[in-house]
Scaffold this active site. Structure first.
Site, PDB file in Angstrom:
ATOM      1  CB  ALA A 195      16.435 -73.747  45.092  1.00  0.00           C
ATOM      2  CD  GLU A 204      32.231 -68.082  28.476  1.00  0.00           C
ATOM      3  OE1 GLU A 204      32.859 -69.023  27.989  1.00  0.00           O
ATOM      4  OE2 GLU A 204      32.743 -66.965  28.683  1.00  0.00           O
ATOM      5  CB  VAL A 263      34.465 -62.989  33.277  1.00  0.00           C
ATOM      6  CG1 VAL A 263      35.222 -61.766  32.768  1.00  0.00           C
ATOM      7  CG2 VAL A 263      35.108 -63.521  34.546  1.00  0.00           C
ATOM      8  CB  ILE A 269      31.556 -61.430  26.208  1.00  0.00           C
ATOM      9  CG1 ILE A 269      30.827 -60.105  26.004  1.00  0.00           C
ATOM     10  CG2 ILE A 269      32.765 -61.537  25.304  1.00  0.00           C
ATOM     11  CD1 ILE A 269      31.668 -58.885  26.362  1.00  0.00           C
ATOM     12  N   GLY A 302      18.415 -49.045  36.048  1.00  0.00           N
ATOM     13  CA  GLY A 302      18.663 -50.406  36.527  1.00  0.00           C
ATOM     14  C   GLY A 302      20.062 -50.916  36.204  1.00  0.00           C
ATOM     15  CE  LYS A 343      31.930 -58.923  36.187  1.00  0.00           C
ATOM     16  NZ  LYS A 343      31.160 -57.733  35.772  1.00  0.00           N
TER      17      LYS A 343
HETATM   18  P1  NDP Z   1      19.019 -61.957  41.548  1.00  0.00           P
HETATM   19  O1  NDP Z   1      19.253 -61.278  42.844  1.00  0.00           O
HETATM   20  O2  NDP Z   1      18.160 -61.306  40.531  1.00  0.00           O
HETATM   21  O3  NDP Z   1      18.370 -63.403  41.844  1.00  0.00           O
HETATM   22  C1  NDP Z   1      18.827 -64.230  42.861  1.00  0.00           C
HETATM   23  C2  NDP Z   1      17.891 -65.435  42.946  1.00  0.00           C
HETATM   24  O4  NDP Z   1      18.407 -66.357  43.898  1.00  0.00           O
HETATM   25  C3  NDP Z   1      16.470 -65.099  43.398  1.00  0.00           C
HETATM   26  O5  NDP Z   1      15.537 -65.863  42.675  1.00  0.00           O
HETATM   27  C4  NDP Z   1      16.459 -65.501  44.869  1.00  0.00           C
HETATM   28  O6  NDP Z   1      15.198 -65.972  45.327  1.00  0.00           O
HETATM   29  C5  NDP Z   1      17.418 -66.675  44.854  1.00  0.00           C
HETATM   30  N1  NDP Z   1      18.096 -66.855  46.139  1.00  0.00           N
HETATM   31  C6  NDP Z   1      18.915 -65.985  46.768  1.00  0.00           C
HETATM   32  N2  NDP Z   1      19.352 -66.510  47.931  1.00  0.00           N
HETATM   33  C7  NDP Z   1      18.764 -67.732  48.029  1.00  0.00           C
HETATM   34  C8  NDP Z   1      18.809 -68.770  48.992  1.00  0.00           C
HETATM   35  N3  NDP Z   1      19.551 -68.664  50.107  1.00  0.00           N
HETATM   36  N4  NDP Z   1      18.101 -69.901  48.770  1.00  0.00           N
HETATM   37  C9  NDP Z   1      17.351 -70.027  47.637  1.00  0.00           C
HETATM   38  N5  NDP Z   1      17.282 -69.075  46.679  1.00  0.00           N
HETATM   39  C10 NDP Z   1      17.984 -67.959  46.881  1.00  0.00           C
HETATM   40  O7  NDP Z   1      20.461 -62.312  40.942  1.00  0.00           O
HETATM   41  P2  NDP Z   1      20.917 -62.326  39.410  1.00  0.00           P
HETATM   42  O8  NDP Z   1      20.041 -63.239  38.655  1.00  0.00           O
HETATM   43  O9  NDP Z   1      21.112 -60.947  38.932  1.00  0.00           O
HETATM   44  O10 NDP Z   1      22.389 -62.931  39.534  1.00  0.00           O
HETATM   45  C11 NDP Z   1      22.600 -64.319  39.783  1.00  0.00           C
HETATM   46  C12 NDP Z   1      24.099 -64.620  39.677  1.00  0.00           C
HETATM   47  O11 NDP Z   1      24.521 -64.344  38.355  1.00  0.00           O
HETATM   48  C13 NDP Z   1      24.975 -63.768  40.599  1.00  0.00           C
HETATM   49  O12 NDP Z   1      26.044 -64.551  41.054  1.00  0.00           O
HETATM   50  C14 NDP Z   1      25.473 -62.659  39.680  1.00  0.00           C
HETATM   51  O13 NDP Z   1      26.709 -62.135  40.080  1.00  0.00           O
HETATM   52  C15 NDP Z   1      25.606 -63.414  38.375  1.00  0.00           C
HETATM   53  N6  NDP Z   1      25.539 -62.561  37.198  1.00  0.00           N
HETATM   54  C16 NDP Z   1      24.483 -61.713  37.023  1.00  0.00           C
HETATM   55  C17 NDP Z   1      24.395 -60.899  35.916  1.00  0.00           C
HETATM   56  C18 NDP Z   1      23.242 -60.007  35.690  1.00  0.00           C
HETATM   57  O14 NDP Z   1      23.213 -59.321  34.657  1.00  0.00           O
HETATM   58  N7  NDP Z   1      22.253 -59.957  36.569  1.00  0.00           N
HETATM   59  C19 NDP Z   1      25.480 -60.910  34.907  1.00  0.00           C
HETATM   60  C20 NDP Z   1      26.506 -61.882  35.154  1.00  0.00           C
HETATM   61  C21 NDP Z   1      26.537 -62.655  36.265  1.00  0.00           C
HETATM   62  P3  NDP Z   1      13.880 -65.008  45.406  1.00  0.00           P
HETATM   63  O15 NDP Z   1      13.574 -64.715  43.963  1.00  0.00           O
HETATM   64  O16 NDP Z   1      12.853 -65.821  46.033  1.00  0.00           O
HETATM   65  O17 NDP Z   1      14.316 -63.799  46.171  1.00  0.00           O
HETATM   66  N1  HSE Z   2      27.339 -54.994  37.920  1.00  0.00           N
HETATM   67  C1  HSE Z   2      27.957 -55.592  36.778  1.00  0.00           C
HETATM   68  C2  HSE Z   2      28.271 -54.524  35.736  1.00  0.00           C
HETATM   69  C3  HSE Z   2      27.097 -56.641  36.104  1.00  0.00           C
HETATM   70  O1  HSE Z   2      27.915 -53.356  35.890  1.00  0.00           O
HETATM   71  O2  HSE Z   2      28.899 -54.885  34.749  1.00  0.00           O
HETATM   72  C4  HSE Z   2      27.287 -58.022  36.611  1.00  0.00           C
HETATM   73  O3  HSE Z   2      28.613 -58.428  36.588  1.00  0.00           O
END
Ligand code: NDP
Ligand code: HSE
Length: 448
Positions: A46, A130, A133, A137, A188, A206
């Site tokens: 999704a 997992e 946080v 890790i 980034g 966390k």
């Molecule tokens: P992104 O913003 O890169 O991706 C979010 C994704 O969710 C996109 O594909 C987006 O769709 C989709 N999305 C958002 N809202 C909706 C909705 N209402 N319905 C359907 N799809 C939706 O997030 P990340 O991958 O960076 O992070 C995902 C989760 O993982 C978060 O909770 C984050 O805190 C956690 N996390 C992230 C880390 C990281 O390094 N990035 C590290 C640890 C945890 P579309 O692509 O179409 O916009």
């Molecule tokens: N924004 C976080 C960090 C990454 O800088 O560690 C996702 O938790």
């Protein structure tokens, strides 16, 4: 070829983490089946916008904007959308339809964790997190499983990579924060709006999750004391280095005995916990001092196990996907084995202390007049405030005309352990005293 039972997997989100999870689920399907004992069928992904650019090529026919339909009938739902309200609704729907949930959503778990874990308990399902946080890790499973037979005394974590990158470069290059933040954004690491990272909100979420697990207590986010890193300047960093310390944004989760008020005490126990996030000084010889760049580390002190350190990538799409897939394999094994899921243990139900009740060491830096009686006056205020001095270093800053005894002095006072509310009152008195020109900084010292 073993004819494994098929499990239907729904993926919500194909961003930085989700796209990598989908890629690995597809490319490593056979290995994952052998490890989990089930054929993991990615039923759909999704997203908000099917045509949005993705980090990896994904089969277009798997993409959908209809998360609700995708969730129904799934055995495992992986939530990697982020955000609170929609993610919460989808997770509750998934649990209520009997699916296990895997999520990396720390913001959601820190605010609605209790509701989500209750919903899982009601139906005997499991929530795995997992990735929530410290990214790649393994720390949730060690706390939940490996250390379940021990008593965790303290956790000190560097759980935010962005702030660690900024503080590390300030330390190594003697630069100011603003310049490095711009670099972190260009690379980034930091968001365009860096508030969640630099003000400590991300680390506080966390910390709430870690403390809940470690102390078998549901810790609400608003019980976590939070300070960010914006008060840290080049001067503070230089002074820390000079004194043999480094400054890190720490999430400290601590078991404390004998400080809970009578009304807060859980029956039969005088234990409480403290959960706090702030920039703190740690000795350069401490293992956490050597965590550089965007890396994360969690230092755990347990009664029987002693000191343990977990170190590695705290974020990043593919790194975090590793943690997510480990959870997917666990969820699949549980589905195959049957039985109820692993519930959260919150039975200890310990009170969470206010920051005023914390006891730690401090380093107070003052600018004072350079004239007779000033040191004695400062020492007197500290003594009246029940704050005991461990070290004092004075640097004279001569007056512009160079005449001795008419300029100012910089006093760096290291304290023995003191109660935060005593220290706070004492610093207020110092700030209002005639001999003190300015309180330049007050930092806690951790890990000694
Ligand atoms: P992104 O913003 O890169 O991706 C979010 C994704 O969710 C996109 O594909 C987006 O769709 C989709 N999305 C958002 N809202 C909706 C909705 N209402 N319905 C359907 N799809 C939706 O997030 P990340 O991958 O960076 O992070 C995902 C989760 O993982 C978060 O909770 C984050 O805190 C956690 N996390 C992230 C880390 C990281 O390094 N990035 C590290 C640890 C945890 P579309 O692509 O179409 O916009
Ligand atoms: N924004 C976080 C960090 C990454 O800088 O560690 C996702 O938790």
């Amino acid at each position: 070829m073993i004819d494994y039972r098929r499990l239907r997997v729904a993926l919500l989100g194909a961003g930085a983490v989700g796209s990598q999870v989908a890629d690995l689920l597809i490319r490593h399907a056979d290995e994952l089946a052998d490890r989990s004992g089930a054929a993991l069928e990615l039923a759909g992904i999704a997203v908000r916008d099917i045509d949005a650019p993705r980090d990896v090529d994904l089969p277009r026919e798997l993409l959908t904007t209809d998360a609700d339909t995708l969730i129904v009938g799934s055995d495992i739902v992986i939530e990697l959308m982020g955000g609170i309200d929609t993610a919460r609704a989808h997770i509750l729907t998934a649990l209520n339809s009997g699916a296990d949930v895997v999520t990396g959503n720390k913001a959601l778990l820190a605010t609605h964790g209790a509701e989500i874990f209750d919903a899982a308990d009601q139906v005997g399902a499991s929530v795995y997190y997992e990735a929530a946080v410290a990214g790649a890790i393994p720390i949730i499973r060690p706390l939940r499983d490996s250390l379940a037979g021990d008593r965790v005394q303290r956790i000190m974590g560097i759980v935010n990579g962005t702030t660690n990158y900024i503080l590390d470069r300030m330390d190594e290059e003697g630069a100011e924060m603003g310049d490095i933040l711009v670099d972190a954004q260009r690379l980034g690491y930091a968001e365009a709006d860096p508030t969640a990272d630099i003000e400590g909100y991300d680390a506080a979420q966390k910390a709430a999750i870690l403390a809940s697990l470690a102390f078998h207590t549901s810790v609400p986010l608003d019980a976590v004391h939070r300070e960010g890193i914006t008060s840290i300047t080049k001067t503070t960093m230089d002074a820390a280095r000079h004194a043999g310390y480094v400054i890190k944004l720490l999430a400290v989760c601590e078991r404390v005995t004998g400080r809970a008020s009578a009304s807060d005490r859980t029956a039969g126990s005088d234990e409480a916990i403290s959960v706090r996030v702030y920039p703190a000084l740690i000795r350069r010889s401490h293992p956490l001092a050597n965590v550089h760049g965007v890396n994360n580390a969690v230092f755990v002190e347990a009664e029987a196990a002693g000191n343990l350190m977990f170190y590695g990538a705290g974020a990043g799409g593919v790194q975090t996907a590793s943690a997510v897939l480990g959870d997917v394999v666990s969820a699949a094994r549980r589905h195959i084995a049957g039985g109820v899921g692993v519930g959260e243990s919150t039975r200890a139900n310990l009170p969470v202390l206010d920051i005023g009740q914390v006891v730690t060491r401090y380093q107070v830096t003052l600018e004072v007049d350079d004239r007779p009686g000033v040191l004695a006056r400062v020492a007197g205020i500290l003594s009246e405030g029940r704050v005991s001095i461990a070290t004092v270093e004075q640097t004279i800053q001569p007056s512009p005309d160079g005449e001795a005894g008419t300029g100012s002095a910089r006093l760096v006072i290291g304290t023995h352990k003191a109660l935060e509310q005593d220290l706070d009152e004492t610093v207020k008195r110092l700030a209002g005293d005639d001999v003190v020109i300015r309180v330049a900084s007050v930092l806690r010292v951790e890990g000694d």
